[in-house]
Scaffold this active site. Sequence first.
Site, PDB file in Angstrom:
ATOM      1  CD  GLU A 353      -3.074   0.685   2.027  1.00  0.00           C
ATOM      2  OE1 GLU A 353      -4.026  -0.271   2.109  1.00  0.00           O
ATOM      3  OE2 GLU A 353      -3.389   1.483   3.070  1.00  0.00           O
ATOM      4  CG  HIS A 384       6.357 -29.442   4.837  1.00  0.00           C
ATOM      5  ND1 HIS A 384       7.185 -30.699   4.695  1.00  0.00           N
ATOM      6  CD2 HIS A 384       6.760 -28.828   5.706  1.00  0.00           C
ATOM      7  CE1 HIS A 384       8.073 -30.861   5.593  1.00  0.00           C
ATOM      8  NE2 HIS A 384       7.916 -29.639   6.126  1.00  0.00           N
ATOM      9  CE  LYS A 512     -11.213   2.998   3.389  1.00  0.00           C
ATOM     10  NZ  LYS A 512     -10.765   3.435   4.697  1.00  0.00           N
TER      11      LYS A 512
HETATM   12  C1  G6Q Z   1      -4.176   2.164   5.553  1.00  0.00           C
HETATM   13  C2  G6Q Z   1      -5.101   2.277   4.913  1.00  0.00           C
HETATM   14  C3  G6Q Z   1      -6.548   1.480   5.120  1.00  0.00           C
HETATM   15  C4  G6Q Z   1      -7.063   1.941   6.367  1.00  0.00           C
HETATM   16  C5  G6Q Z   1      -8.337   1.179   6.349  1.00  0.00           C
HETATM   17  C6  G6Q Z   1      -9.360   1.574   7.449  1.00  0.00           C
HETATM   18  O1  G6Q Z   1      -3.027   2.870   5.383  1.00  0.00           O
HETATM   19  O2  G6Q Z   1      -5.571   3.793   4.458  1.00  0.00           O
HETATM   20  O3  G6Q Z   1      -6.020   0.034   5.307  1.00  0.00           O
HETATM   21  O4  G6Q Z   1      -6.314   1.889   7.360  1.00  0.00           O
HETATM   22  O5  G6Q Z   1      -9.036   1.335   4.982  1.00  0.00           O
HETATM   23  O6  G6Q Z   1      -9.651   2.923   7.601  1.00  0.00           O
HETATM   24  P1  G6Q Z   1     -10.094   3.571   8.989  1.00  0.00           P
HETATM   25  O7  G6Q Z   1      -9.136   3.451  10.055  1.00  0.00           O
HETATM   26  O8  G6Q Z   1     -10.422   4.902   8.529  1.00  0.00           O
HETATM   27  O9  G6Q Z   1     -11.383   2.792   9.103  1.00  0.00           O
END
Ligand code: G6Q
Length: 548
Positions: A353, A384, A512
Amino acid sequence: MEKLTDIPAWKALLKHKNKTESVSMRDLFAQEENRFESFHLRFNDILLDYSKNRINKETMSLLMDLAKQSGIKDWTEKMFSGEKINHTENRAVLHTALRNRSDEPVYVDGKNVMPEVQSELKKMREYSESIRSGHWLGYSGKPIIDIVNIGVGGSDLGPVMVNEALHPYGKAGLRVHFVSNVDPSHICDTLKNLDPERTLFIVSSKSFTTQDTIMNAHTARDWLMENSRNETSVAKHFIAVAANVEAATEFGIKEENIFKMWDWVGGRYSLWSSIGLSVAIYIGMDRFESLLQGAYEMDQHFRQAPLEENIPVVLALLGVWYNNFYNAESHVLLPYDQHLHRFPAYFQQGDMESNGKSVTRDGQNVDYATGPIIWGELGITGQHAFYQNLHQGTHLVPADFIVPVDSLNPVGDHHLVLLANFFAQTRTLMTGKNEKEAREELVAEGYSAEEVERLYPSRLMSGNKPSNTILFKALTPKTLGSLIAMYEHKIFTQGIIWQINSYDQPAVELGKKVAANIFDDLKQHRSVEHYDDSTNGLIKYFLENSND
Ligand code: G6Q
């Protein structure tokens, strides 16, 4: 900013690769008696052996030039001192402030953030102690025995990994659960075995708008209400960790039960904040602070050690060497410690990421590879399963092998067998098996000359497969903190070299948004025509066949 591929060290590395690629590691070990001595580093109780790589002293010196010419030291100072290096979001990148164990202030927009960090740590201590000691009581007056962290991505993977890794230090009688998946099976299966009178939910969400988390939190709250039949029970059974305090309050969580997050902490780097509350409750705040201490000490090493002796920098440069000069497309993490079974998944997010980007800091498309595919599994399990491909497949997969010297559960010869396998694998990946060895092996197994001739090619192993070996004394909270910070700084260093922003995640955010739009269509049973033909067709099929 000078284009990466125009940097003198980059050009020199290209030439160097062409000149050296035909030399195998086996030859290098035969030629250099003290290869281990030349290519290993130590930090506290951690040892990094990087001698089983396709490198010589000149390779390392050129890679160091690349680091210098990329301005690593300057960028490191920018990060630690709160400069807004996450330029697309106009944010500082200060997970290091969360584990700053010194008196040094850290400024964001002219304000020292350390008092707030300290105050959240104090609050974590109070809450975790109150739950661990049984002082925190549920709606019917009973102490808490089950903690459920509801979060996803950066608000889940870190606490899961650390809780698993430090399981031997956990408080007997307390159980920690993680619900991340919006698939109802996750929350339903978890709640099935819990007692609402003795369960505490921690809703971990920096934005407090992530649909997966908020939906799971609502389902958990409904479950609590059905059982308690009392609105006020939410206050006793729900804690939030959020930057968006307003949304958490609206959900019904009392303001005093909301832990702070800051926009200068990225989700995947938030383990060190109150997002680690479930860890603090499970292992106790003293041990959580040891985790911070270990990370802090690695921060100091990264900040102060010369590049040549800097473990995260060396790991990063070796990664760049294979990624960009050998076109390796992936990198595998192979812990040989049962408790580290979520470590590869954690750094799959941490790395992919962060460095899965194609645009440079000044907005140009890159014409070189950036972050590799990170994958991995417990090493001994992998032996394995997929190691066959590592040894004899057609892809080059640089590997990190990670193991403690001592087991936390010393029983018989278990740990010796584990280590024997560990050492055997890195050695065999390096040496491979040549024709002479393959033939001799078959003869020793009693095959006829004719069979030896027919079978030996399938036993050949080219070897020359690179690996880093990371050994440490034992998996303690402090060492784990150092190991995590080590990889974080490796990722940072690579991001700087590739000239990308490692701290934003536009694709996660897009996911999202698009899902929220489609959710509205599904909810209203709306047959759609505004997406592509495939998506329209799939939604139509779903609507025609769904039981909803
Ligand atoms: C991490 C990302 C992503 C994020 C999740 C949860 O660096 O941005 O993994 O942590 O989408 O986001 P919230 O904490 O805002 O719910």
